[in-house]
Motif scaffolding. Structure first.
Motif, PDB file in Angstrom:
ATOM      1  N   GLU B  76       0.801  -1.229   0.000  1.00  0.00           N
ATOM      2  CA  GLU B  76       0.000   0.000   0.000  1.00  0.00           C
ATOM      3  C   GLU B  76       0.837   1.284   0.000  1.00  0.00           C
ATOM      4  O   GLU B  76       0.292   2.382  -0.087  1.00  0.00           O
ATOM      5  CB  GLU B  76      -1.005  -0.006   1.164  1.00  0.00           C
ATOM      6  CG  GLU B  76      -0.379   0.044   2.536  1.00  0.00           C
ATOM      7  CD  GLU B  76      -1.330  -0.440   3.664  1.00  0.00           C
ATOM      8  OE1 GLU B  76      -2.452  -0.879   3.392  1.00  0.00           O
ATOM      9  OE2 GLU B  76      -0.893  -0.401   4.817  1.00  0.00           O
ATOM     10  N   ALA B  86      -5.452  -3.124  -6.099  1.00  0.00           N
ATOM     11  CA  ALA B  86      -6.097  -3.678  -4.901  1.00  0.00           C
ATOM     12  C   ALA B  86      -7.304  -4.560  -5.224  1.00  0.00           C
ATOM     13  O   ALA B  86      -7.529  -5.585  -4.592  1.00  0.00           O
ATOM     14  CB  ALA B  86      -6.518  -2.543  -3.956  1.00  0.00           C
ATOM     15  N   LYS B  87      -8.050  -4.142  -6.253  1.00  0.00           N
ATOM     16  CA  LYS B  87      -9.296  -4.856  -6.545  1.00  0.00           C
ATOM     17  C   LYS B  87      -9.093  -6.229  -7.157  1.00  0.00           C
ATOM     18  O   LYS B  87     -10.048  -6.971  -7.351  1.00  0.00           O
ATOM     19  CB  LYS B  87     -10.151  -4.014  -7.492  1.00  0.00           C
ATOM     20  CG  LYS B  87     -10.795  -2.828  -6.811  1.00  0.00           C
ATOM     21  CD  LYS B  87     -11.733  -2.109  -7.779  1.00  0.00           C
ATOM     22  CE  LYS B  87     -11.791  -0.627  -7.474  1.00  0.00           C
ATOM     23  NZ  LYS B  87     -10.528   0.094  -7.807  1.00  0.00           N
ATOM     24  N   GLU B  88      -7.876  -6.568  -7.512  1.00  0.00           N
ATOM     25  CA  GLU B  88      -7.672  -7.860  -8.162  1.00  0.00           C
ATOM     26  C   GLU B  88      -6.506  -8.648  -7.565  1.00  0.00           C
ATOM     27  O   GLU B  88      -5.811  -9.349  -8.269  1.00  0.00           O
ATOM     28  CB  GLU B  88      -7.487  -7.671  -9.673  1.00  0.00           C
ATOM     29  CG  GLU B  88      -6.490  -6.593 -10.038  1.00  0.00           C
ATOM     30  CD  GLU B  88      -6.478  -6.268 -11.534  1.00  0.00           C
ATOM     31  OE1 GLU B  88      -7.564  -6.181 -12.128  1.00  0.00           O
ATOM     32  OE2 GLU B  88      -5.382  -6.119 -12.083  1.00  0.00           O
ATOM     33  N   CYS B  89      -6.384  -8.540  -6.236  1.00  0.00           N
ATOM     34  CA  CYS B  89      -5.273  -9.206  -5.554  1.00  0.00           C
ATOM     35  C   CYS B  89      -5.675 -10.517  -4.908  1.00  0.00           C
ATOM     36  O   CYS B  89      -6.596 -10.551  -4.092  1.00  0.00           O
ATOM     37  CB  CYS B  89      -4.770  -8.336  -4.410  1.00  0.00           C
ATOM     38  SG  CYS B  89      -3.771  -6.999  -4.974  1.00  0.00           S
ATOM     39  N   ALA B  90      -4.897 -11.557  -5.184  1.00  0.00           N
ATOM     40  CA  ALA B  90      -5.034 -12.783  -4.390  1.00  0.00           C
ATOM     41  C   ALA B  90      -4.285 -12.551  -3.078  1.00  0.00           C
ATOM     42  O   ALA B  90      -3.159 -12.075  -3.083  1.00  0.00           O
ATOM     43  CB  ALA B  90      -4.441 -13.966  -5.145  1.00  0.00           C
TER      44      ALA B  90
END
Ligand code: ZN
Ligand code: ZN
Lengths: 492, 492
Positions: B76, B86-90
């Motif tokens: 971050e 952030a919206k597509e993190c495993a």
């Protein structure tokens, strides 16, 4: 620089870490247990990869790539394998972060983005690969299936050590499928031999080929072949393993094939791997108190040339001559680094290339130029000689070959001196503590005895050697009969 | 086999998937959005890697390896970058599984093995790399730092498509650090040029070099250079990007250096990458309704030789002659597959090698033997010729070069025919719907206009081209002034 290395004799563990640091091979990252492999360390790994990759292709294997994630339900399908790795799995549970409403600029895991099924980060890929092979294999015509993968894997180790044991490491994993048991066993043996030959012929690291005892086998294997190397502290390092997996994964994932007669049977499997652990083995086999020592066949730089000058004119004259030398060396595939950095002194450079294990160093000054010669220093023995520039390339080529041979003989001699037959448990315990090394002992073949020895001495059965004389005897602990001596040692 | 391919004209999306399937390149795995790259597909990727890797090294870069995990607090640190991904993190939240007490043989996540800080599986590595560079960079002497990494990355895409958009993909990511802004910009441009040259010279895929508009830039970049290729349906595919990151990551991770005068400043950065997406680009640039078409410079097999015989004697005679042919071809570095599999008919084999895009096919039967000739078929034009066996290797060598050139010209011609200047928004909308392709249009430079066009037509600004004439004009939507035409298209 050399003074920064803790001597092996004083603190072997610290010496190992000092070598990695001074040779600039790797470092710990900000992620617990994960390492950063630095450019020089990675260049050595790349050389290992390229030789191994060629050997895999020569033996009929193709590379492919399978997902890093394994759905939990697939992971648990082969029970022994799952059990063996469950305790050290990194698990992905969510697929999104979101802004922290209480903390501007910070992120939190989005609880609404929870996966319906957790994903395991592969600790090894049998599960995901065999669930795929199910789709690829129907008939004997689809066999053998000979695939290798270069990949990263994650095993959540609690106590980590650069290269030897890290949470993430790089490796290759071969996964093959066969129509018969005999063919699968032959494949597992073949790949163990490929690893042994590679270790000896390229890493100059002698290894003992053997079979693991049942308790030391790969989780899910019927038989594990291995190569065991002796480190300079006498401890063993398992440098590669090749598993005969029987029909265990075929049964877990229901992979059957129709043979020529149309009869169905489960497929036979192997898997085999070596990893960045080999870097640790390489370091601990050859290095000394001055730094890393690299076998020429795996060294990113074969020869470092250091000019010694006072004036710019001398520097230029030397530079001209060195251009000729480099051209002659390059013709022989010799990789040269000419370091004429004006900001560093020759002594600093000597220590630097020594620390990095460059096999040969050439120094050349104005006097050398006059005499048409250079000073050649070999890293392994520290010996220096003056060599005429005429024929220098031939000389260096031969010297590199000699260094390669010398490193292997030196390691073989060390191993010979530190491998001994003992016949009583008392003698074993005493010599293990006093001298360390490998012990050829008789063992009764039971897990109980194996456990007892491990609990009492920390030594384990490294392998049942494949290529040593099989003389029968009696177990050093229980006195029960033994078919052959096994190798016991403390291990990394 | 060919009949299994849906024609491009009928259903372009299905055609794409059919090519992947029939050429045996990849398939969906049991993990949502992740693919398995099959051996033949991986062999093409390996060829791409090896050419690119050489180009990176020639331009002074070294490979290294950084952890796959990024602690959330590091992730971050660079806010725009974090926001963008952030919206597509495993996210890894636990490090252990345990036996399910309610369900024998099953595993559950061990709630006691929760990580104190979550780990993001890298969607890109700026954060972990710049937190490491902080330790490596103190002075101008440590710069430039020119590092590349070959790795897997994970972006949790909702709608995935083999090679084009997958949750996990393979790529390389270069991460460089520089003392000056000008040097960093030059590096970003250089690497975009390396990508463009590679695309054109190896993939035979013409690309337009350009700059992204602000809204299409990489999250955390000050400028994004890109190469855009036109697929056969007229849509654009971003084939590579190279980012000038300014001092954004240096500031986020506090990476400063002392210059020659001892003054401190933040370091300047770039990052650049291409991925297995290039496989999708390659497929959609050249393939036809018979299967994959591969440029020779990237093909795993250059020539497939198919014998045509009735008797074993004929087969043996042909085999002998083919040995000679193969020896002659190998001398020229031409990779040959001789397919004398007795279980498959010549017609089946022809279709197979056509489907796999093998550039040249040679057929040889008893009549050919008598006449000392073979039949040579080229994959790109489907043309067949009889060629004397004397001088065949020379002929094939020239033919491969010609095919490489022809594929590029064909793609260039296609692009020329499908790229047009338009000056009114009405004409743009009409032609975009009717003909597709690339549009050179004037745009007023605002995000509002860009958004409006995107919302109304689904077309986006692919790039502000770098090597086209910069004629000023007026925005096709607002009539406001424009400095140069930009390229708009629908995109993958
Ligand atoms: Zn050998
Ligand atoms: Zn060019």
């Amino acid at each position: 620089m050399a003074s920064k290395i803790t001597p092996r004799a004083k603190d072997y563990s610290q010496w190992y870490l000092d070598i990695i640091k001074i040779a600039d091979l790797a470092e710990n990252s900000e992620v617990r247990g994960c390492m950063v492999i630095k450019p020089y360390g990675y260049a050595i790994w790349e050389n290992m990869k390229s030789v191994l990759d060629e050997k895999f292709k020569e033996t009929g294997h193709s590379n492919a790539y399978f997902p890093i994630f394994i759905p939990k339900s697939l992971f648990e399908a082969e029970e022994k394998n799952a059990e063996g790795f469950a305790k050290e799995c990194a698990v992905v549970t969510h697929y999104r972060l979101k802004s922290d409403p209480d903390n501007k600029g910070k992120l939190i895991v989005d609880p609404e983005a929870k996966l319906t099924e957790e994903l395991v980060v592969r600790p090894t890929s049998e599960a995901i690969i065999w669930s795929t092979y199910k789709k690829w294999i129907q008939s004997y015509r689809d066999l053998p299936l000979l695939i290798n993968q270069w990949a990263n894997v994650v095993r959540w180790e609690m106590r980590t050590r650069l290269f030897l044991r890290t949470a993430e490491f790089l490796w290759q994993e071969g996964h093959t499928a066969h129509a018969t048991k005999a063919e699968a066993i032959a494949e597992a043996e073949q790949m163990n031999n490929v690893y042994a030959d590679f270790s000896q012929d390229y890493l100059a690291m002698p290894v003992i080929k053997g079979l693991k005892s049942e308790s030391e086998r790969f989780a899910g294997a019927d038989e594990t072949y291995c190569i065991e190397a002796m480190m300079q502290d006498g401890k063993a390092l398992q440098a590669g393993t090749s598993h005969f997996l029987g029909q265990n994964f075929a049964k877990a994932f229901d992979v059957k094939f129709a043979n020529k007669e149309g009869k169905e049977d489960y497929v036979w499997a192997t898997s085999w791997g070596v990893s960045t652990r080999l870097m640790g083995a390489l370091i601990m086999t050859h290095s000394d108190d001055l730094g890393l020592v690299l076998p020429p066949k795996i060294a990113p730089i074969h020869v470092a040339i250091v000019p010694i000058y006072k004036t710019d004119e001398q520097r230029a004259q030397i530079g001209e001559k060195v251009d000729e030398i480099i051209a002659a060396l390059k013709k022989k595939q010799i990789i040269v680094k000419y370091d004429d950095d004006d900001q560093k002194r020759p002594g600093w450079k000597f220590a630097e290339y020594e620390a990095k294990g460059v096999p040969v160093r050439i120094a050349i000054g104005p006097r050398d130029l006059e005499n048409n010669q250079v000073e050649v220093a070999r890293r392994d023995t520290q010996a220096k000689t003056s060599v005429s520039i005429d024929g220098l390339a031939d000389y260096v080529e031969d010297l590199l070959a000699e260094i390669q041979v010398n490193l292997l003989s030196r390691a073989e001699l060390f191993r010979k001196e530190n491998m001994r037959e003992v016949d009583t448990y008392d003698a074993f315990k005493e010599q293990l503590e006093k001298k360390g090394g490998f012990f050829l002992v008789h063992w009764d073949g039971t897990s109980e005895t194996e456990e007892k020895i491990k609990a009492e001495t920390k030594a384990t059965i490294r392998c049942l050697p494949l290529e040593m004389e099989k003389e029968p005897g009696v177990c050093m602990v229980t006195g029960k009969p033994s078919k052959q001596r096994v190798i016991m040692a403390k291990a990394y």
